[in-house]
Design a protein around this motif. Structure first.
Motif, PDB file in Angstrom:
ATOM      1  N   LYS A 101     -46.621 -65.686   1.217  1.00 48.79           N
ATOM      2  CA  LYS A 101     -48.010 -65.319   1.529  1.00 48.79           C
ATOM      3  C   LYS A 101     -49.035 -66.018   0.639  1.00 48.79           C
ATOM      4  CE  LYS A 101     -46.580 -62.666   4.713  1.00 48.79           C
ATOM      5  NZ  LYS A 101     -46.302 -63.432   5.919  1.00 48.79           N
ATOM      6  N   PRO A 102     -50.155 -66.424   1.240  1.00 43.82           N
ATOM      7  CA  PRO A 102     -51.257 -66.974   0.447  1.00 43.82           C
ATOM      8  C   PRO A 102     -52.195 -65.843   0.035  1.00 43.82           C
ATOM      9  CG  PRO A 102     -51.698 -67.304   2.782  1.00 43.82           C
ATOM     10  CD  PRO A 102     -50.431 -66.482   2.682  1.00 43.82           C
ATOM     11  N   GLY A 103     -52.356 -65.639  -1.253  1.00 43.66           N
ATOM     12  CA  GLY A 103     -53.270 -64.596  -1.725  1.00 43.66           C
ATOM     13  C   GLY A 103     -54.465 -65.223  -2.407  1.00 43.66           C
ATOM     14  N   CYS A 104     -54.458 -65.154  -3.724  1.00 41.99           N
ATOM     15  CA  CYS A 104     -55.621 -65.616  -4.503  1.00 41.99           C
ATOM     16  C   CYS A 104     -55.746 -67.130  -4.531  1.00 41.99           C
ATOM     17  CB  CYS A 104     -55.505 -65.082  -5.927  1.00 41.99           C
ATOM     18  SG  CYS A 104     -54.077 -65.764  -6.801  1.00 41.99           S
ATOM     19  N   GLY A 105     -54.626 -67.839  -4.409  1.00 47.25           N
ATOM     20  CA  GLY A 105     -54.661 -69.304  -4.497  1.00 47.25           C
ATOM     21  C   GLY A 105     -54.892 -69.820  -5.902  1.00 47.25           C
TER      22      GLY A 105
ATOM     23  N   GLY B 141     -52.873 -68.522  -8.787  1.00 50.20           N
ATOM     24  CA  GLY B 141     -51.816 -68.144  -9.717  1.00 50.20           C
ATOM     25  C   GLY B 141     -51.987 -66.774 -10.340  1.00 50.20           C
ATOM     26  N   GLU B 142     -52.761 -65.902  -9.687  1.00 54.54           N
ATOM     27  CA  GLU B 142     -53.064 -64.603 -10.308  1.00 54.54           C
ATOM     28  C   GLU B 142     -52.376 -63.415  -9.638  1.00 54.54           C
ATOM     29  OE1 GLU B 142     -54.806 -64.196 -13.001  1.00 54.54           O
ATOM     30  OE2 GLU B 142     -55.553 -66.236 -13.215  1.00 54.54           O
ATOM     31  N   CYS B 143     -51.987 -63.522  -8.352  1.00 54.31           N
ATOM     32  CA  CYS B 143     -51.562 -62.308  -7.635  1.00 54.31           C
ATOM     33  C   CYS B 143     -50.073 -62.250  -7.317  1.00 54.31           C
ATOM     34  CB  CYS B 143     -52.354 -62.170  -6.334  1.00 54.31           C
ATOM     35  SG  CYS B 143     -51.842 -63.327  -5.036  1.00 54.31           S
ATOM     36  N   GLY B 144     -49.388 -63.383  -7.352  1.00 54.09           N
ATOM     37  CA  GLY B 144     -47.946 -63.393  -7.120  1.00 54.09           C
ATOM     38  C   GLY B 144     -47.515 -63.317  -5.663  1.00 54.09           C
TER      39      GLY B 144
ATOM     40  N   CYS C 137     -47.502 -65.455  -3.461  1.00 50.52           N
ATOM     41  CA  CYS C 137     -46.902 -66.718  -3.010  1.00 50.52           C
ATOM     42  C   CYS C 137     -45.622 -67.063  -3.773  1.00 50.52           C
ATOM     43  CB  CYS C 137     -47.907 -67.834  -3.231  1.00 50.52           C
ATOM     44  SG  CYS C 137     -48.242 -68.045  -5.002  1.00 50.52           S
TER      45      CYS C 137
ATOM     46  N   ASN D 165     -45.379 -69.466  -8.945  1.00 57.10           N
ATOM     47  CA  ASN D 165     -46.487 -69.261  -8.012  1.00 57.10           C
ATOM     48  C   ASN D 165     -46.652 -70.542  -7.202  1.00 57.10           C
ATOM     49  OD1 ASN D 165     -47.193 -66.633  -8.840  1.00 57.10           O
ATOM     50  ND2 ASN D 165     -48.313 -67.437 -10.580  1.00 57.10           N
TER      51      ASN D 165
ATOM     52  N   CYS E  57     -48.643 -71.394  -4.980  1.00 53.52           N
ATOM     53  CA  CYS E  57     -50.022 -71.828  -4.677  1.00 53.52           C
ATOM     54  C   CYS E  57     -50.563 -72.800  -5.709  1.00 53.52           C
ATOM     55  CB  CYS E  57     -50.958 -70.632  -4.553  1.00 53.52           C
ATOM     56  SG  CYS E  57     -51.280 -69.782  -6.117  1.00 53.52           S
TER      57      CYS E  57
HETATM   58  S1  FES Z   1     -51.614 -66.814  -3.951  1.00 52.35           S
HETATM   59 FE1  FES Z   1     -52.008 -65.551  -5.690  1.00 52.35          FE
HETATM   60  S2  FES Z   1     -50.655 -66.359  -7.185  1.00 52.35           S
HETATM   61 FE2  FES Z   1     -50.440 -67.685  -5.502  1.00 52.35          FE
END
Ligand code: FES
Ligand code: FES
Length: 158
Positions: A38-42, A44-47, A49, A59, A61
């Protein structure tokens, strides 16, 4: 200009053409159409991906695609068995009610896999530490920790 790289994806050696500036997440989702990651924050903060590169959680992304040349990459699609059966970690997430919207789940499972591969007997503190980089916006952390503990037991008992 595109370049060819070879790597092992979910147990299969493949060769792909990539732009050197791509991230691993871009390759997986946009080029290989593996949408489980999954693409989240893009950033490296949310995990969301998280995938494994050489058995370590990264990560994707922010992971440069050129760094997977000759490496081993495992995504959530590579967790199911050859007959489509869920991996014990996936099964534990289902049974413990650790999946709400499911957006964080692939990343949580891949981080859990990296932990349990490296340390088959983690305590609660070690599990929390290993998942510290994975955010769940549904805040289902209690069930997620319980799922990893259940997976630990299932894997230990074969
Ligand atoms: S999308 Fe959030 S860490 Fe990669
Ligand atoms: S289950 Fe919804 S973000 Fe974790």
């Amino acid at each position: 200009m595109k370049q060819k790289i070879a790597f092992v994806l979910n147990g299969n050696k493949i060769e792909v053409e990539v732009e050197p500036h791509w991230t691993l997440l871009h390759l997986l989702r946009e080029s290989l159409e593996l949408s489980g990651t999954k693409p989240g924050c893009g950033e490296g903060e949310c995990g969301a991906c998280t995938v494994l590169v050489n058995n370590k959680a990264v990560n994707s992304c922010i992971f440069p695609v050129m760094e997977i040349a000759d490496a081993t990459v495992t995504t959530i699609e590579g967790m199911v068995g050859s007959s489509g059966e869920l991996h014990p970690i996936q099964q534990a997430f289902v049974e413990q009610g650790a999946v709400q919207c499911g957006f964080c789940t692939p990343g949580m499972i891949m981080s859990s896999r990296a932990l349990l591969d490296e340390n088959p007997n983690p305590g609660e503190g070690e599990i929390r530490h290993a998942l510290a980089g994975n955010l769940c916006r549904c805040t289902g952390y209690t069930q997620i920790i319980e799922a990893v503990e259940a997976a630990r037991e299932a894997l230990r008992n074969g």
